[in-house]
Design a protein around this motif. Structure first.
Motif, PDB file in Angstrom:
ATOM      1  N   ASP A 562       0.811  -1.213   0.000  1.00  0.00           N
ATOM      2  CA  ASP A 562       0.000   0.000   0.000  1.00  0.00           C
ATOM      3  C   ASP A 562       0.847   1.267   0.000  1.00  0.00           C
ATOM      4  N   PRO A 563       1.381   1.632  -1.152  1.00  0.00           N
ATOM      5  CA  PRO A 563       2.036   2.942  -1.241  1.00  0.00           C
ATOM      6  C   PRO A 563       1.033   4.088  -1.291  1.00  0.00           C
ATOM      7  N   LEU A 564      -0.217   3.775  -1.637  1.00  0.00           N
ATOM      8  CA  LEU A 564      -1.223   4.816  -1.854  1.00  0.00           C
ATOM      9  C   LEU A 564      -1.453   5.646  -0.598  1.00  0.00           C
ATOM     10  N   TYR A 565      -1.519   4.979   0.547  1.00  0.00           N
ATOM     11  CA  TYR A 565      -1.785   5.669   1.803  1.00  0.00           C
ATOM     12  C   TYR A 565      -0.553   5.688   2.711  1.00  0.00           C
ATOM     13  N   GLY A 566       0.629   5.477   2.106  1.00  0.00           N
ATOM     14  CA  GLY A 566       1.873   5.743   2.809  1.00  0.00           C
ATOM     15  C   GLY A 566       2.460   4.628   3.631  1.00  0.00           C
ATOM     16  N   LEU A 567       1.942   3.408   3.515  1.00  0.00           N
ATOM     17  CA  LEU A 567       2.519   2.311   4.291  1.00  0.00           C
ATOM     18  C   LEU A 567       3.937   1.995   3.834  1.00  0.00           C
ATOM     19  N   ASP A 568       4.146   1.916   2.528  1.00  0.00           N
ATOM     20  CA  ASP A 568       5.428   1.461   1.989  1.00  0.00           C
ATOM     21  C   ASP A 568       5.606   2.040   0.590  1.00  0.00           C
ATOM     22  N   GLN A 569       6.671   1.659  -0.079  1.00  0.00           N
ATOM     23  CA  GLN A 569       6.960   2.240  -1.386  1.00  0.00           C
ATOM     24  C   GLN A 569       7.648   1.218  -2.280  1.00  0.00           C
ATOM     25  N   PRO A 570       7.158   1.064  -3.525  1.00  0.00           N
ATOM     26  CA  PRO A 570       7.850   0.171  -4.456  1.00  0.00           C
ATOM     27  C   PRO A 570       9.279   0.650  -4.732  1.00  0.00           C
ATOM     28  N   VAL A 571      10.159  -0.296  -5.021  1.00  0.00           N
ATOM     29  CA  VAL A 571      11.553  -0.002  -5.341  1.00  0.00           C
ATOM     30  C   VAL A 571      11.874  -0.701  -6.661  1.00  0.00           C
ATOM     31  N   THR A 572      12.330   0.033  -7.662  1.00  0.00           N
ATOM     32  CA  THR A 572      12.694  -0.595  -8.932  1.00  0.00           C
ATOM     33  C   THR A 572      14.096  -0.163  -9.343  1.00  0.00           C
ATOM     34  N   GLY A 573      14.746  -1.044 -10.076  1.00  0.00           N
ATOM     35  CA  GLY A 573      16.059  -0.736 -10.621  1.00  0.00           C
ATOM     36  C   GLY A 573      15.942  -0.034 -11.962  1.00  0.00           C
ATOM     37  N   SER A 574      17.059   0.126 -12.579  1.00  0.00           N
ATOM     38  CA  SER A 574      17.151   0.786 -13.881  1.00  0.00           C
ATOM     39  C   SER A 574      16.459  -0.051 -14.960  1.00  0.00           C
ATOM     40  N   SER A 575      16.028   0.623 -16.005  1.00  0.00           N
ATOM     41  CA  SER A 575      15.495  -0.085 -17.167  1.00  0.00           C
ATOM     42  C   SER A 575      16.577  -0.348 -18.199  1.00  0.00           C
ATOM     43  N   LYS A 576      17.840   0.053 -17.885  1.00  0.00           N
ATOM     44  CA  LYS A 576      18.911  -0.040 -18.889  1.00  0.00           C
ATOM     45  C   LYS A 576      20.192  -0.719 -18.405  1.00  0.00           C
ATOM     46  N   HIS A 577      20.401  -0.787 -17.095  1.00  0.00           N
ATOM     47  CA  HIS A 577      21.728  -1.188 -16.605  1.00  0.00           C
ATOM     48  C   HIS A 577      21.660  -2.455 -15.751  1.00  0.00           C
ATOM     49  N   GLU A 578      22.726  -3.224 -15.786  1.00  0.00           N
ATOM     50  CA  GLU A 578      22.866  -4.368 -14.892  1.00  0.00           C
ATOM     51  C   GLU A 578      23.055  -3.877 -13.461  1.00  0.00           C
TER      52      GLU A 578
END
Length: 625
Positions: A562-578
Motif C-alpha cells: 500500500d504505497p497509496l496511503y503511505g505504508l510502503d513504497q515500491p523499489v525498482t532498478g534501472s530499465s537499462k543497466h545491470e
C-alpha cells in the motif's frame, strides 16, 4: 399524495422552469475527446463521457435535477454513454439504515423513470449510483443502474462493501451481470469492487466490452483500474467525486481507460478538503468496437480454471496455516544482460554479481534471478537445441547455485529449463540458505512460443521457508492472470517471487495520476507487476533481464502492499543497466487498514464461480453484431 409522487410532480415542473433558474453548481466540460481517438475500422468510434459530479448530501430532488442536466449536456455533446458517481442521487456518508431510509427506492422506480425519458430522447445510455430498497426483503443496497433508450437495462448491487456502506447496506447478492446494448456488452462495478480483481474479471469472462465504474474514491479503487483494463481487455469509464462529505475526501481524477490500460482522458484531481472541486467536470473519450477484440481480451482464453479452485474456498477467520509472525527480510533482485544460450557464461556473470553485491548488502536473506536464468529465453531455437540446454532435477545448475546459497547463507530463486521423462518445463527453483532444495514451480500459463517446447505446470504451490515465512512463485506471463496470485494469496503466501524476461510485450508503465499515491511509484513501475502485490496483499519481488538483442527492460525490484496511503513504497532498478536491486521489508502488516487477512475475510467466493468454470463463455460483442 405520497412523498415520491409529490417529488415527480415537482421534478416535471422544474424542467419547465429550468431555463429560468440560476444554477448553483458551476459546470465545466473538459474536452479531451480528440487527443487519443482510436482509428476506426469496421465500426465508428463511440463517444463516451464520465461526469465528475458532487451531489448534495440528503438532497435527492436537487441532485437528480442537476444530474439530468449534466447527462443531457453530455448527450448534446455527442456522448452515447455517460457515467456518474456512486450514490450520485443522495450523497454517500449515511450512518445507518434509519438515516438513509427516507432516500432509498426500488429499481425500477421513480428515479429510473425520469432518466428513461432522457435516454430515449437521445438514444443513449446512462449509468449512475443510487441507494436501492428491495421490495420483498426490505434490505437496502448500494446499487448502480444502466438505463438505455428502451428503459432500465439492468442494475448491479455493490458486492464488496466499504465500512461506510456496511452500516446500512447489504452486500450484493448476485454475480456481476453483462448487458447487451447497442454500444456493446456493458457491465458495472462500484468503487471497492476494484480492490478485488474477481469482479472485473467476472465481467470480462462473461464477455463484457465496457466496464462502467461509479465510485467515491480516496485513491485505492481508481488506482486499480489500469490493471483491471489490461488484465481483461476492457474499456473502463470511472466517475468519481472531487469534494469532501462529512470528513471523507474524494480525490476526483475520474478517467477513461483503454483495453491496453492507456489513459484516454482524466478529470481534475483534488488533493484534499482545502482544494475541493465542487463544480461538475465532464470528460470525453472514445470506445472503438473494433478494439473490443484485443490481445488482452484474447488472453482470457488462456486461463486455467482447473488450477483456480481454491478461489472458491473461504477459510477465514479460522485459517491456522497463515503466518502469525512478521519476518524482516533483506532481499535482492538481480538483473543482468544474458548471453543467450550460453549457460557457462551466464553462471560466471551471476557468480560475479552475487559475490560483488552480497558483500555490499547487509545480511541478505533472499536473492531472486530472472526467468530461465542461465540460458535466457530460447525464442526461435530448435527443439533439439532447447533440449540440450535442459537439466534434470538437481543437475549442474542446482549444484552451482546450491554452493552459492550455502556459502552466503542466502535463499535463492532461479529459473531453468527442466527435463523430466523427456518433457520440458519452464521452472523456478527455490533453495534455502543451506543450499537445500525447498521446492519448484513449473510455469502454468505458457505463451505461444513456450507452447512449442514446454509442458505447462499443474499447480500453484506455496513453500514454507524458515526466516522468510510462506513464499509463492510465479513466472513471467503468469502475471497476466490475476487468478494465479489470487490462489497464492488464498494459500497465505507472505511473499511472491517472480522471475521474468520482460521486453514490454504485455502491460506497461503506471499511468495513474502520480498524486494519487502518497508514496509515489517509480517512473518505470509496471502495472501488472504492481497488481500482483496489491491484489494478493503479498510483497512481490520481480527479477528481469536488461538489455541484450531482445530489448529487456529491467525494472527489477519490490512491489508493495500500500504505497497509496503511505505504508510502503515500491523499489525498482534501472530499465537499462545491470545491477542488484536491494530492499528491506516486513512480511506481515497486521495493523494496517487493509492487508491480506482483511482481503481474504472480505472476499465473496460464492459470486466468483464463473472464474473456476471449465468452459469458455466469452463472446465478443463485435462478433455478435
Amino acid at each position: 399524495m405520497n412523498y415520491r409522487g409529490f417529488f415527480v410532480v415537482l421534478f416535471l415542473l422544474s424542467l419547465v422552469l429550468l431555463p429560468f433558474q440560476t444554477n448553483a453548481v458551476t459546470t465545466k466540460v473538459v474536452e479531451i475527446n480528440d487527443q487519443k481517438q482510436e482509428e476506426s475500422g469496421d465500426y465508428s468510434p463511440i463517444k463516451v463521457a464520465s461526469i465528475q459530479y458532487n451531489p448534495t448530501f440528503k438532497k435527492p430532488d436537487k441532485n437528480i435535477k442537476e444530474l439530468y442536466r449534466e447527462f443531457e449536456k453530455a448527450f448534446k455533446n455527442g456522448a452515447k454513454l455517460a457515467v456518474a458517481p456512486e450514490m450520485a442521487t443522495t450523497g454517500y456518508m449515511f450512518e445507518n439504515r434509519e438515516g438513509i431510509a427516507p432516500f432509498v427506492e426500488q429499481i425500477p422506480g421513480p428515479t429510473t423513470k425520469i432518466f428513461r425519458k432522457l435516454a430515449a430522447e437521445y438514444d443513449s445510455y446512462i449509468v449512475f449510483g443510487m441507494p436501492e430498497k428491495d421490495a420483498d426483503s426490505n434490505l437496502y443496497y448500494n446499487s448502480s443502474v444502466l438505463i438505455g433508450p428502451e428503459g432500465l437495462v439492468g442494475k448491479y448491487r455493490k458486492m464488496h462493501l466499504w465500512e461506510t456502506d456496511a452500516y446500512w447496506a447489504a452486500r450484493g447478492d448476485a454475480e456481476v451481470e453483462v448487458y447487451d446494448t447497442e454500444l456493446g456488452k456493458v457491465a458495472m462495478n462500484i468503487c471497492m469492487d476494484s480492490a478485488y480483481y474477481e469482479t472485473a474479471r467476472t465481467a470480462a469472462v462473461k464477455g463484457a466490452d465496457i466496464l462502467a465504474f461509479p465510485t467515491n474514491s480516496s485513491a485505492q479503487t481508481i488506482s486499480a483500474l489500469p490493471a483491471r483494463a489490461q488484465q481483461n481487455g476492457l474499456y473502463i469509464l470511472s466517475a468519481n467525486r472531487s469534494n469532501t462529505e462529512k470528513g471523507f475526501h474524494m480525490v476526483g481524477a475520474s478517467a477513461i481507460w483503454s483495453p491496453h490500460g492507456e489513459k484516454l482522458a482524466e478529470a481534475p484531481y483534488s488533493p484534499d478538503a482545502e482544494n475541493d472541486i465542487n463544480e461538475t467536470k465532464t470528460i470525453y473519450g472514445y470506445v472503438n468496437p473494433d478494439h473490443y477484440r484485443n490481445v488482452n481480451k484474447e488472453m482470457l482464453g488462456e486461463r486455467r480454471p482447473e488450477l483456480y479452485k481454491e478461489l472458491s474456498q473461504f477459510i477465514q477467520p479460522w485459517d491456522s496455516r497463515a503466518s502469525t509472525e512478521s519476518q524482516r527480510v533483506n532481499a535482492m533482485a538481480l538483473q543482468y544482460s544474458p548471453i543467450l544460450g550460453d549457460k557457462k557464461a551466464n553462471q560466471k556473470k551471476v557468480h560475479r554479481l552475487i559475490e560483488e553485491e552480497i558483500s555490499k548488502a547487509k545480511d541478505t536473506d533472499l536473492i531472486v534471478l530472472p526467468e530461465l536464468s542461465f540460458t535466457g529465453p530460447v525464442t526461435g531455437k530448435s527443439i533439439n537445441t532447447i533440449y540440450s540446454l535442459s537439466e534434470r532435477d538437481k543437475g549442474k545448475t542446482f549444484s552451482f547455485m546450491s554452493k552459492l546459497a550455502k556459502k552466503h547463507k542466502v535463499n535463492i530463486v532461479y529459473g531453468v529449463i527442466e527435463r523430466e521423462n523427456n518433457q520440458l518445463y519452464n521452472s523456478a527453483i527455490l533453495l534455502n540458505e543451506k543450499g537445500e532444495w525447498k521446492g519448484k514451480y513449473r510455469k502454468t500459463h505458457l505463451d505461444n512460443e513456450e507452447k512449442r517446447w514446454a509442458t505447462p505446470g499443474d499447480s500453484l504451490p506455496v513453500f514454507n521457508v524458515e526466516g522468510l515465512g510462506k513464499i509463492g512463485l510465479l513466472i513471467g506471463d503468469d502475471v497476466r492472470f490475476p487468478e494465479s496470485s489470487g490462489v497464492l494469496s488464498s494459500k497465505r503466501a507472505d511473499m511472491i517471487a517472480v522471475p521474468v524476461s520482460w521486453s514490454g510485450e504485455y502491460s506497461g508503465y503506471m499511468e495513474i495520476n502520480p498524486n494519487l499515491s502518497e508514496n509515489q511509484y517509480p517512473d518505470n513501475a509496471v502495472v501488472l507487476w504492481d497488481a500482483v502485490a496489491i491484489g494478493a496483499q503479498a510483497y512481490t519481488i520481480f527479477a528481469n533481464f536488461v538489455g541484450s538483442e531482445q530489448g529487456f527492460k529491467g525494472s527489477s525490484g519490490l512491489y508493495t502492499l500500500d504505497p497509496l496511503y503511505g505504508l510502503d513504497q515500491p523499489v525498482t532498478g534501472s530499465s537499462k543497466h545491470e545491477e542488484a536491486v536491494t530492499f528491506e521489508l516486513n512480511t506481515i502488516q497486521a495493523e494496517h487498514w487493509f492487508n491480506q487477512e482483511k482481503l481474504l475475510q472480505s472476499r465473496h467466493p460464492l459470486y466468483y464461480e464463473p472464474l473456476i468454470q471449465n468452459q469458455n463463455i466469452i463472446q465478443n460483442s463485435a462478433e455478435a453484431k
